[in-house]
Design an enzyme around this catalytic site. Structure first.
Site, PDB file in Angstrom:
ATOM      1  N   GLU A 452       0.828  -1.208   0.000  1.00  0.00           N
ATOM      2  CA  GLU A 452       0.000   0.000   0.000  1.00  0.00           C
ATOM      3  C   GLU A 452       0.859   1.254   0.000  1.00  0.00           C
ATOM      4  O   GLU A 452       0.500   2.263  -0.623  1.00  0.00           O
ATOM      5  CB  GLU A 452      -0.937  -0.009   1.214  1.00  0.00           C
ATOM      6  CG  GLU A 452      -1.921  -1.160   1.247  1.00  0.00           C
ATOM      7  CD  GLU A 452      -2.810  -1.204   0.024  1.00  0.00           C
ATOM      8  OE1 GLU A 452      -3.074  -0.135  -0.568  1.00  0.00           O
ATOM      9  OE2 GLU A 452      -3.228  -2.302  -0.355  1.00  0.00           O
ATOM     10  N   HIS A 455       1.813   2.075  -3.585  1.00  0.00           N
ATOM     11  CA  HIS A 455       0.763   2.812  -4.292  1.00  0.00           C
ATOM     12  C   HIS A 455       0.758   4.282  -3.886  1.00  0.00           C
ATOM     13  O   HIS A 455       0.678   5.181  -4.742  1.00  0.00           O
ATOM     14  CB  HIS A 455      -0.612   2.204  -3.973  1.00  0.00           C
ATOM     15  CG  HIS A 455      -0.887   0.919  -4.678  1.00  0.00           C
ATOM     16  ND1 HIS A 455      -0.883   0.805  -6.054  1.00  0.00           N
ATOM     17  CD2 HIS A 455      -1.200  -0.307  -4.199  1.00  0.00           C
ATOM     18  CE1 HIS A 455      -1.181  -0.442  -6.384  1.00  0.00           C
ATOM     19  NE2 HIS A 455      -1.371  -1.140  -5.278  1.00  0.00           N
ATOM     20  N   ASP A 526      -4.726  -5.245  -9.385  1.00  0.00           N
ATOM     21  CA  ASP A 526      -3.889  -4.244 -10.048  1.00  0.00           C
ATOM     22  C   ASP A 526      -3.573  -4.674 -11.476  1.00  0.00           C
ATOM     23  O   ASP A 526      -3.680  -3.884 -12.424  1.00  0.00           O
ATOM     24  CB  ASP A 526      -2.587  -4.053  -9.271  1.00  0.00           C
ATOM     25  CG  ASP A 526      -2.822  -3.539  -7.861  1.00  0.00           C
ATOM     26  OD1 ASP A 526      -3.881  -2.928  -7.634  1.00  0.00           O
ATOM     27  OD2 ASP A 526      -1.966  -3.763  -6.991  1.00  0.00           O
TER      28      ASP A 526
END
Length: 661
Positions: A452, A455, A526
Site C-alpha cells: 500500500e 501505491h 492491479d
C-alpha cells in the site's frame, strides 16, 4: 371500448345451474324401477338382493342387486342416463314403499332365518326433506363453481377480471395511472438531471397544450428514450412524469411482453396501444425496453420465427406504421441503447434520445439535499463536502450512502448522523465491511504495508495520478489493504495521464520487488486493471504509435454476433506486444521511482504499520506538499473511490481480488 375480452364467468354459472336443476337425471346411470313389498321379498328369497336401504322418515326403501343378478337380467323399463358413468355413488336398482317398519324388519329377519344362504344386508337411514336435498346439491355445485373460478380466473392471474390469464393471456399488463391514481413523486423530487427534466417537461406540455405546437405545423414526437447507466434516475424521471402529467399514464416493463406462448407478446402490444388510443392523449412508459427492442440480427440462432422479433415488429408498427395518427407518446428506459434495433431508433419512432448521465458535483449536492431531508443530521454536516466524497456515484448510490450512514449512526448509538458516519458509509460501500479480527501473520502484514505504501508513494510523486486521501492495512471486504483516491472529474484523458495512472497502479507490486526482492499474488486486481487500461489505449482509443489511429471498438453492439476478430493474426500479435510493452515500461518506471525514494517508502510503511490507517497529512509530513495541485491542499480530509489492492491470505487458495470503484 371494452378491451377485457369475453366474460366466461356467466356461461359457467349457467352450466352449473343446469347441473343443479337436472343433476339427478343427468348424473344417474338409470332411473330405478318400482316394486311392492311382496316383490322385494320374492327377489330376496331368490338371493339376488345384495343390500337394501330403509328410510325410516319416508318409509321408502332402495334395493341394490348383486353383480350376478345385474349381469343376468337387465331391466328394459329403466331410463338411460344422459352421461353414463358420471355418477358420484351407485344408483339403486329398485325402490318400494313399506307399510310398517317393525313388521318389515320382523319379516326380513324371519326370511333370513329360513334361508341361511341369503346374504342381504339392511341399513337404516333418513332421507331428509326435498328442500334439504336441494340445498345440499346447491352447496356442492357452488363449491365446484368457486373452485373453477379460483383456478381459472384468480390463480392464473392477470388483469381483465373474470376470464383472466387463461382466457385473456394476450391482454396488456400495463398499470394505468390517471386522475384517480395519486402519484406522490413530482419533478421537485428529482434532483439534478436538469437537461433531462426540461426535455421530459416539454413532452408533458405537448400533451397538455398540443394546439400550441400543432398550430405552427409541428408534430408531437412519437417516442422519448431515456438512456444512461444504472441508478441514474431514469425510472424515477418516468414516475415524475406520471405525477405531473394530467393524462393517462401506462407503465410496464419490457419483460411483461415476454411469455412462453407464441404470439402473446405481439397481442399484448396491440392491446396496450388499443387502450392508450382509447384514452388519448396518453403516455406509455416501457422500462428496460431492451428486453424486446434488441437488434434483429441476420444470424438468428433461435429459429426463423423468433417470438421476441414478432413482438418488436408489432411495436414498430404501432409506433409509426401505416395509419397511426394518435396523441400517444411512448417513453422507454434502458442502459443498453447500443443493442437496440436501428428501426426502433429512427425518426418517427423514438424521435428523442435523452442521455441521463452520472451526476456532476452540483447535482450530487442537490441529490444529497433530497435524501438528507428525511435523516436527523448533525448541524455541522456540510453537503458540499459529502458531494466531493462521492465522484462517480449515481443517484441510487447516494441514496444508499445516506441510508448506510443512518444505520451506522444507529448501530453506534448516536443521537444524530455525523460526518464520520457518512465517511464510514462511503468506505463500507466502496471497500466492504471492515474485518478487524482477521488473523494475519506479521510477515504478511509487513508486505501489505509496503504494497500500500508503494501505491501511495507513486501516486504522490507523479503528476497526473489521482491524489491519495487515505491508506489502510485493515482487512476490508475481500482485500487485506486499500488505498482511497480522489480522481479528477475530467471529460478527456491524455496519454500522459493514463501512463501515470498505470504507473501508480503498478506501484504496489514494484514496492514488493524493491523491498523483498520477490513478488506475491496480491496484485491480482492491479494487474487486471492495468491490462484492461492498456488494451483500451491500444485497441480503442488509438493512443499507441505502432498500431496507429485505429479503433476496434464496436459502438453498435453487433460485434457479439461475430465469431472473428476485426484484425489479422499479425495485428493481434502486434497488439499483444504493444500492450505488454506499455505495462512493462510503466512497471520499470515505478521501480526507478521507488528505488530513488526508498527511504521515504520505508518511513511511510513504518507509519502505516504503526497506525494501520494514515491520511493525506501523514504523506505531507514525509513527502511535502504536491507542487502541481495546490488547490487540493484546501481539502485535506476526504476519502472516496478506493483502489483496493489485494494481498494473498494465509491459505494457499486463490489470492484476494478487488477492483477500483
Amino acid at each position: 371500448m371494452n378491451n377485457k375480452g369475453f366474460n366466461w364467468f356467466f356461461p359457467i354459472a349457467i352450466v352449473g345451474l343446469l347441473f343443479l336443476v337436472f343433476g339427478n337425471g343427468l348424473m344417474s346411470n338409470s332411473a330405478p324401477a318400482t316394486l311392492n313389498e311382496e316383490g322385494f321379498f320374492s327377489l330376496m328369497n331368490k338371493g339376488t338382493v345384495q343390500k337394501v336401504i330403509v328410510y325410516t322418515d319416508t318409509k321408502d326403501a332402495d334395493v341394490f342387486l348383486s353383480k350376478e343378478a345385474k349381469s343376468a337380467s337387465v331391466d328394459k323399463t329403466a331410463k338411460p342416463s344422459l352421461f353414463p358413468g358420471m355418477t358420484s355413488e351407485p344408483a339403486p336398482d329398485y325402490t318400494f314403499k313399506f307399510a310398517d317398519l317393525k313388521y318389515f324388519q320382523e319379516k326380513f329377519e324371519a326370511l333370513k332365518k329360513e334361508n341361511p344362504q341369503i346374504e342381504t344386508q339392511m341399513n337404516l337411514d333418513e332421507k331428509g326433506s326435498a328442500l334439504q336435498s336441494i340445498l345440499l346439491q346447491a352447496l356442492m355445485w357452488f363449491a365446484i363453481m368457486f373452485a373453477l373460478y379460483f383456478i381459472f380466473f384468480r390463480k392464473m392471474g392477470g388483469p381483465g377480471g373474470p376470464g383472466g390469464q387463461i382466457f385473456s393471456i394476450g391482454k396488456s399488463r400495463a398499470k394505468l395511472f390517471d386522475e384517480k391514481e395519486k402519484i406522490q413523486i413530482t419533478f421537485k423530487d428529482v434532483a439534478g438531471l436538469e437537461g433531462a427534466k426540461e426535455e421530459v417537461q416539454e413532452v408533458v406540455d405537448f400533451l397538455k397544450n398540443s394546439e400550441k405546437y400543432t398550430k405552427l405545423g409541428g408534430k408531437i414526437p412519437k417516442g422519448v428514450l431515456l438512456v444512461g447507466p444504472p441508478g441514474t434516475g431514469k425510472t424515477l424521471l418516468a414516475k415524475a412524469v406520471a405525477g405531473e402529467a394530467k393524462v393517462p399514464f401506462f407503465s410496464l416493463s419490457g419483460s411483461d411482453f415476454v411469455e412462453m406462448f407464441v404470439g402473446v407478446g405481439a397481442s399484448r402490444v396491440r392491446d396496450l396501444f388499443a387502450q392508450a388510443k382509447a384514452k388519448s392523449p396518453a403516455i406509455i412508459f416501457i422500462d428496460e425496453i431492451d428486453a424486446i427492442g434488441r437488434a434483429r440480427g441476420g444470424k438468428n440462432f433461435t429459429g426463423g420465427n423468433d417470438e421476441r422479433e414478432n413482438t418488436l415488429n408489432q411495436l414498430l408498427t404501432e409506433m409509426d406504421g401505416f395509419g397511426t395518427d394518435t396523441n400517444v407518446i411512448v417513453m422507454g428506459a434502458t442502459n443498453r441503447a447500443d443493442i437496440l434495433d436501428k428501426a426502433l431508433m429512427r425518426a418517427g419512432r423514438f424521435d428523442r434520445s435523452i442521455y441521463v448521465d452520472l451526476p456532476e458535483l452540483h447535482e450530487r449536492r442537490e441529490i444529497f439535499d433530497v435524501h438528507l431531508s428525511k435523516i436527523k443530521l448533525d448541524p455541522n454536516i456540510d453537503r458540499e463536502f459529502l458531494a466531493k466524497q462521492t465522484p462517480g456515484f449515481s443517484g441510487a448510490d447516494i441514496a444508499n450512502v445516506c441510508n448506510e450512514a443512518a444505520l451506522i449512526a444507529a448501530r453506534n448509538d448516536h443521537e444524530t448522523v455525523t460526518k464520520q458516519d457518512f465517511l464510514d458509509a462511503v468506505d463500507r460501500i466502496i471497500g466492504g465491511l471492515e474485518k478487524k479480527n482477521k488473523a494475519i501473520k506479521p510477515s504478511e502484514k509487513r508486505r501489505v504495508a509496503y504494497h500500500e505504501a508503494g501505491h501511495a508513494t507513486i501516486s504522490w510523486l507523479v503528476e497526473h495520478a489521482a491524489p491519495l486521501l487515505k491508506v489502510t492495512i485493515v482487512p476490508r471486504g475481500r482485500s487485506l489493504g486499500a488505498a482511497w483516491y480522489l480522481p479528477e472529474e475530467r471529460q478527456l484523458t491524455t496519454t500522459e495521464q493514463m501512463y501515470d495512472e498505470l504507473c501508480a497502479t503498478l506501484g504496489g507490486r514494484a514496492a514488493e520487488q524493491t523491498i523483498f526482492g520477490n513478488i506475491s499474488t496480491g496484485a491480482l486486481s492491479d494487474l487486471e486493471r492495468v491490462t484492461k487500461q492498456a488494451q483500451a489505449m491500444v485497441t480503442i482509443y488509438g493512443l499507441n504509435e505502432k498500431i496507429g489511429n485505429i479503433s476496434y471498438y464496436d459502438s453498435s453492439g453487433q460485434g457479439e454476433y461475430s465469431f472473428g476478430k476485426p484484425y489479422s493474426e499479425d495485428t493481434a500479435k502486434m497488439i499483444d506486444e504493444e500492450i505488454s510493452k506499455i505495462i512493462e515500461t510503466q512497471y520499470q518506471r515505478a521501480l526507478e521511482i521507488l528505488a530513488t525514494n526508498k527511504d521515504k517508502l520505508d518511513a511511510l510503511a513504518a507509519k502505516l504499520l504503526e497506525k494501520e490507517v494514515i491520511f493525506r497529512e501523514d504523506l505531507e509530513e514525509i513527502f511535502g506538499k504536491r507542487a502541481w495541485d495546490p488547490e487540493l491542499t484546501e481539502h485535506p480530509v476526504s476519502n472516496t473511490h478506493a483502489q483496493e489492492t489485494p494481498i494473498p491470505e494465509t491459505t494457499v487458495q486463490a489470492p484476494e481480488s478487488n477492483t477500483q470503484i
